[in-house]
Write a protein that holds these residues in place. Structure first.
Motif, PDB file in Angstrom:
ATOM      1  N   ILE A  45      44.172  49.833  36.705  1.00  0.00           N
ATOM      2  CA  ILE A  45      43.373  48.858  36.631  1.00  0.00           C
ATOM      3  C   ILE A  45      42.386  48.880  37.998  1.00  0.00           C
ATOM      4  CG2 ILE A  45      44.774  47.536  35.338  1.00  0.00           C
ATOM      5  CD1 ILE A  45      45.552  45.873  37.842  1.00  0.00           C
ATOM      6  N   THR A  46      41.361  47.931  37.813  1.00  0.00           N
ATOM      7  CA  THR A  46      40.325  47.670  38.667  1.00  0.00           C
ATOM      8  C   THR A  46      40.405  46.254  39.178  1.00  0.00           C
ATOM      9  OG1 THR A  46      38.819  49.654  38.175  1.00  0.00           O
ATOM     10  CG2 THR A  46      37.780  48.058  39.427  1.00  0.00           C
ATOM     11  N   LEU A  47      40.540  45.984  40.521  1.00  0.00           N
ATOM     12  CA  LEU A  47      40.566  44.528  40.899  1.00  0.00           C
ATOM     13  C   LEU A  47      39.199  44.212  41.470  1.00  0.00           C
ATOM     14  CD1 LEU A  47      43.890  44.560  43.103  1.00  0.00           C
ATOM     15  CD2 LEU A  47      43.404  44.366  40.788  1.00  0.00           C
ATOM     16  N   VAL A  48      38.790  43.085  41.022  1.00  0.00           N
ATOM     17  CA  VAL A  48      37.386  42.399  41.272  1.00  0.00           C
ATOM     18  C   VAL A  48      37.800  40.856  41.803  1.00  0.00           C
ATOM     19  CG1 VAL A  48      35.102  41.880  40.401  1.00  0.00           C
ATOM     20  CG2 VAL A  48      36.411  43.714  39.453  1.00  0.00           C
ATOM     21  N   ASP A  49      37.102  40.536  42.736  1.00  0.00           N
ATOM     22  CA  ASP A  49      37.094  39.297  43.605  1.00  0.00           C
ATOM     23  C   ASP A  49      36.339  38.299  42.692  1.00  0.00           C
ATOM     24  OD1 ASP A  49      37.483  37.061  44.816  1.00  0.00           O
ATOM     25  OD2 ASP A  49      37.024  37.789  46.723  1.00  0.00           O
ATOM     26  N   VAL A  50      36.712  37.433  41.914  1.00  0.00           N
ATOM     27  CA  VAL A  50      35.849  36.579  41.160  1.00  0.00           C
ATOM     28  C   VAL A  50      36.127  35.172  41.762  1.00  0.00           C
ATOM     29  CG1 VAL A  50      35.792  38.040  39.186  1.00  0.00           C
ATOM     30  CG2 VAL A  50      37.850  36.192  39.318  1.00  0.00           C
ATOM     31  N   SER A  51      36.312  34.756  42.811  1.00  0.00           N
ATOM     32  CA  SER A  51      36.593  33.351  43.712  1.00  0.00           C
ATOM     33  C   SER A  51      35.534  32.527  43.477  1.00  0.00           C
ATOM     34  CB  SER A  51      37.461  33.601  44.870  1.00  0.00           C
ATOM     35  OG  SER A  51      38.391  34.281  45.133  1.00  0.00           O
ATOM     36  N   ALA A  52      34.419  33.043  43.476  1.00  0.00           N
ATOM     37  CA  ALA A  52      33.281  32.118  43.551  1.00  0.00           C
ATOM     38  C   ALA A  52      32.663  32.025  41.991  1.00  0.00           C
ATOM     39  CB  ALA A  52      32.200  32.912  44.392  1.00  0.00           C
ATOM     40  N   THR A  59      42.673  37.505  48.039  1.00  0.00           N
ATOM     41  CA  THR A  59      41.638  38.455  48.334  1.00  0.00           C
ATOM     42  C   THR A  59      42.188  40.026  48.007  1.00  0.00           C
ATOM     43  OG1 THR A  59      42.434  38.779  50.712  1.00  0.00           O
ATOM     44  CG2 THR A  59      40.987  37.124  50.303  1.00  0.00           C
ATOM     45  N   LEU A  60      41.279  40.820  47.900  1.00  0.00           N
ATOM     46  CA  LEU A  60      41.367  42.224  47.635  1.00  0.00           C
ATOM     47  C   LEU A  60      42.502  42.755  48.749  1.00  0.00           C
ATOM     48  CD1 LEU A  60      37.916  43.587  46.154  1.00  0.00           C
ATOM     49  CD2 LEU A  60      39.867  42.569  44.961  1.00  0.00           C
ATOM     50  N   THR A  84      47.660  44.142  47.787  1.00  0.00           N
ATOM     51  CA  THR A  84      48.029  45.523  48.201  1.00  0.00           C
ATOM     52  C   THR A  84      48.933  45.856  47.202  1.00  0.00           C
ATOM     53  OG1 THR A  84      47.246  45.346  50.521  1.00  0.00           O
ATOM     54  CG2 THR A  84      48.614  47.456  49.657  1.00  0.00           C
ATOM     55  N   GLY A  85      48.916  46.855  46.529  1.00  0.00           N
ATOM     56  CA  GLY A  85      49.758  47.054  45.411  1.00  0.00           C
ATOM     57  C   GLY A  85      49.642  46.773  44.002  1.00  0.00           C
ATOM     58  N   LEU A  86      48.728  45.809  43.993  1.00  0.00           N
ATOM     59  CA  LEU A  86      48.366  45.412  42.442  1.00  0.00           C
ATOM     60  C   LEU A  86      47.647  46.507  41.856  1.00  0.00           C
ATOM     61  CD1 LEU A  86      48.709  42.940  40.364  1.00  0.00           C
ATOM     62  CD2 LEU A  86      46.744  42.147  41.411  1.00  0.00           C
TER      63      LEU A  86
END
Length: 296
Positions: A86-93, A68-69, A73-75
């Motif tokens: 960079i921008t983090l996006v949850d694409v698990s689905a 999860t986002l 933390t730190g990425l």
């Protein structure tokens, strides 16, 4: 009554010749064509560079699968090769191929890279090529996380170990540090070459126009009529001033158009060079160089 007219002064002679040369040079077809060509080249070149680099300054988006986002933390501190975080996006689905495709279905997020940590070995999936800076940053983050987990399993404190590792980093002291940042060399060199080309047109072109005008007037015997009305020194001074003002106006217009286009398109937003100061310095050196070359 006396029919004798008052002779004009030397200043009036120079002003008359200057106005004549200024009008003749600005309205000459070759001057208009050359100015238009330089304007199109300057503005078109800047717009072309902006269009070519338009896709290189966007925020790099990394999709996460298996984490999860909040857990990542730190990425989000990793920077791409363009310097943007960079921008983090949850694409698990979603499937990796769907979120990486340019023509993704409606409602599907679009990312540049997918990081999947759900398996035994983390995997990175991209459409065509990966950003090396992002891959290095993600690798360092995953290695640091794995090291922290091993330390915690052995009963240690990962935060304390990370603090000690940071304190062990040596500090670099340069005895003869360079005065300029080499990262801006390309932009500074491009500006320098552009100024050199404009100065070459203004200084050498102005001197050639003076010589060409003198030859044309002598061949057509117009100079005899002019010398009957004004002094030779006034004629030469007026030519130098008139053609010089015209050269500064035409070349300055190209330089101003280039600076305005560069600011409007944001081609060099991070450069520490003051474009307005460079423009003023160029015009000053143009006047000095033209005065020396034209008089010689």
């Amino acid at each position: 009554m006396s029919d004798r007219t008052t002779p004009i002064t030397r200043r009036q002679e120079i002003a008359l010749v200057t106005g004549r040369e200024l009008r003749a040079h600005l309205l000459k077809k070759s001057t208009i064509i050359l100015t238009l060509v330089l304007l199109i080249a300057a503005v078109g070149g800047i717009v072309g560079v902006k269009l070519y680099t338009a896709g290189q300054d966007h925020t790099y988006r990394v999709g996460l699968k298996g984490v999860t986002l909040t857990q990542a933390t730190g990425l989000d501190k990793v920077a791409a090769s363009n310097g943007e975080t960079i921008t983090l996006v949850d694409v698990s689905a979603h499937q990796a191929k769907d979120v990486l495709a340019d023509d993704a279905p409606e409602g599907t997020p679009h990312v540049d890279m997918v990081l999947d940590v759900s398996g035994s070995t983390p995997t990175i999936t991209v459409d065509k090529s990966a950003d090396d800076a992002v891959v290095s940053g993600v690798t360092a983050y995953l290695q640091q996380s794995a090291l922290g987990q091993q330390i915690a399993s052995l009963g240690g404190d990962p935060a304390q170990v990370a603090s000690q590792l940071s304190a062990a980093k040596p500090q670099v002291t340069a005895l003869h540090a360079p005065q300029r940042d080499s990262a801006e060399f390309g932009s500074r060199y491009a500006i320098l070459m552009t100024i050199d080309v404009l100065l070459l047109f203004a200084i050498m072109g102005g001197g050639q126009f003076i010589a060409q005008g003198v030859v044309e007037e002598k061949s057509s015997r117009i100079v005899e009529i002019l010398l009957a009305c004004v002094r030779p020194s006034s004629l030469l001074a007026g030519k130098i001033l008139g053609i010089g003002i015209a050269s500064v106006l035409t070349t300055g217009a190209v330089a101003v158009a280039g600076v305005v286009a560069a600011k409007a398109t944001g081609v060099m937003p991070d450069i520490s060079l003051n474009l307005d100061g460079v423009l003023v310095a160029m015009i000053v050196w143009m006047i000095v160089g033209y005065a020396i070359f034209a008089v010689a």
